[in-house]
Design an enzyme around this catalytic site. Structure first.
Site, PDB file in Angstrom:
ATOM      1  N   HIS A 110      -3.361  -4.588   1.673  1.00  0.00           N
ATOM      2  CA  HIS A 110      -2.671  -4.900   2.932  1.00  0.00           C
ATOM      3  C   HIS A 110      -2.661  -6.409   3.196  1.00  0.00           C
ATOM      4  O   HIS A 110      -3.558  -6.915   3.875  1.00  0.00           O
ATOM      5  CB  HIS A 110      -3.398  -4.221   4.092  1.00  0.00           C
ATOM      6  CG  HIS A 110      -3.187  -2.755   4.160  1.00  0.00           C
ATOM      7  ND1 HIS A 110      -2.320  -2.167   5.040  1.00  0.00           N
ATOM      8  CD2 HIS A 110      -3.742  -1.747   3.449  1.00  0.00           C
ATOM      9  CE1 HIS A 110      -2.337  -0.860   4.876  1.00  0.00           C
ATOM     10  NE2 HIS A 110      -3.197  -0.569   3.918  1.00  0.00           N
ATOM     11  N   CYS A 161       0.834  -1.204   0.000  1.00  0.00           N
ATOM     12  CA  CYS A 161       0.000   0.000   0.000  1.00  0.00           C
ATOM     13  C   CYS A 161       0.874   1.261   0.000  1.00  0.00           C
ATOM     14  O   CYS A 161       1.513   1.538  -1.012  1.00  0.00           O
ATOM     15  CB  CYS A 161      -0.992  -0.058   1.144  1.00  0.00           C
ATOM     16  SG  CYS A 161      -2.460   0.923   0.820  1.00  0.00           S
ATOM     17  N   GLU A 176      -0.970  -8.035   5.235  1.00  0.00           N
ATOM     18  CA  GLU A 176      -0.742  -8.342   6.663  1.00  0.00           C
ATOM     19  C   GLU A 176      -2.050  -8.347   7.451  1.00  0.00           C
ATOM     20  O   GLU A 176      -2.069  -8.705   8.621  1.00  0.00           O
ATOM     21  CB  GLU A 176       0.269  -7.349   7.264  1.00  0.00           C
ATOM     22  CG  GLU A 176      -0.270  -5.968   7.620  1.00  0.00           C
ATOM     23  CD  GLU A 176      -0.521  -5.044   6.417  1.00  0.00           C
ATOM     24  OE1 GLU A 176      -0.432  -5.498   5.264  1.00  0.00           O
ATOM     25  OE2 GLU A 176      -0.841  -3.862   6.660  1.00  0.00           O
TER      26      GLU A 176
HETATM   27  N1  GLN Z   1      -3.487   6.541   0.630  1.00  0.00           N
HETATM   28  C1  GLN Z   1      -2.275   6.241   1.348  1.00  0.00           C
HETATM   29  C2  GLN Z   1      -1.114   6.988   0.732  1.00  0.00           C
HETATM   30  O1  GLN Z   1      -1.265   7.511  -0.334  1.00  0.00           O
HETATM   31  C3  GLN Z   1      -1.957   4.767   1.352  1.00  0.00           C
HETATM   32  C4  GLN Z   1      -2.965   4.043   2.181  1.00  0.00           C
HETATM   33  C5  GLN Z   1      -2.455   2.853   2.877  1.00  0.00           C
HETATM   34  O2  GLN Z   1      -1.274   2.560   2.920  1.00  0.00           O
HETATM   35  N2  GLN Z   1      -3.366   2.178   3.501  1.00  0.00           N
HETATM   36  O3  GLN Z   1      -0.071   7.036   1.314  1.00  0.00           O
END
Ligand code: GLN
Length: 207
Positions: free
Chosen positions: A184, A84, A186
């Site tokens: 995610h 992410c 995890e």
């Molecule tokens: N929207 C977040 C970002 O741009 C990422 C979101 C996340 O890691 N859950 O950093």
């Protein structure tokens, strides 16, 4: 194999826990620790960059000198799993669906283009099945304000997709020992992504 989890912000302990389980399941002896200083980066064989807020993680990692050190280690072949926000930090090219083009500290070592907040703010979080090459069964992806992996070039390849409103959106990319997931892993109660990455990473860890 000594695995570090970048510990500034985000789902740090969930990754520590999942990685410990995954190492055990693949039968690789190793340890999992938190990385916050350049010297911590030198003490691990492979690194996980968790999800959270990529601008915050990037700024803290930059200020502490950790970001530059990771970039150097990656150039020397250190495997990294970025999830992410971690996928955003690993990407060479980043834009934001909500905020447009803006600059933020990145490692930029993966030949992928990532769009932050791709799934919008109105539907910040959802779960969906990800089909991943080489996985017999789909992986349950937890998306929290997630990015999309729009394209890959060079040695990078998109290997996992989510079907989002009829569009096939890139959700997993690999490049040698580097791996990025838009979601995610995890939080899924499923160690397959971590196991997959550890097995790939083993080939790139300096003996
Ligand atoms: N929207 C977040 C970002 O741009 C990422 C979101 C996340 O890691 N859950 O950093």
């Amino acid at each position: 194999m000594r695995v570090g989890v970048l510990g500034f912000q985000g789902g740090v302990y969930e990754h520590v826990y999942t990685t410990r389980r995954a190492l055990e399941e693949v039968g690789v002896s190793g340890s999992v620790g938190i990385v916050k200083k350049p010297a911590d980066v030198d003490a691990v064989d492979a690194l996980i960059i968790p999800g959270g807020e990529s601008t915050t993680i990037g700024i803290l990692a930059h200020r502490t000198g950790v970001l530059d050190r990771i970039r150097e280690r990656v150039a020397g072949g250190m495997p990294v799993l970025g999830t992410c926000a971690g996928a955003i930090i690993m990407a060479e090219k980043v834009s934001d669906r909500v905020l447009g083009e803006k600059s933020q500290p990145l490692i930029g070592s993966m030949s992928i283009e990532v769009v932050r907040n791709y799934f919008g703010r109105q539907r910040e979080s959802f779960e969906a099945e990800i089909s991943i090459e080489g996985f017999e069964k789909a992986f349950r992806g937890v998306f929290i304000r997630s990015p999309a992996i729009k394209s890959a070039w060079g040695r990078a390849r998109i290997v996992g997709w989510v079907n989002y409103r009829g569009e096939k959106v890139g959700a997993v990319a690999v490049q040698d020992g580097l791996m990025a997931t838009a979601f995610h892993p995890e939080l899924a109660g499923d160690t397959r992504i971590h196991r997959f990455w550890i097995e790939r990473a083993l080939a790139f860890v300096k003996k």
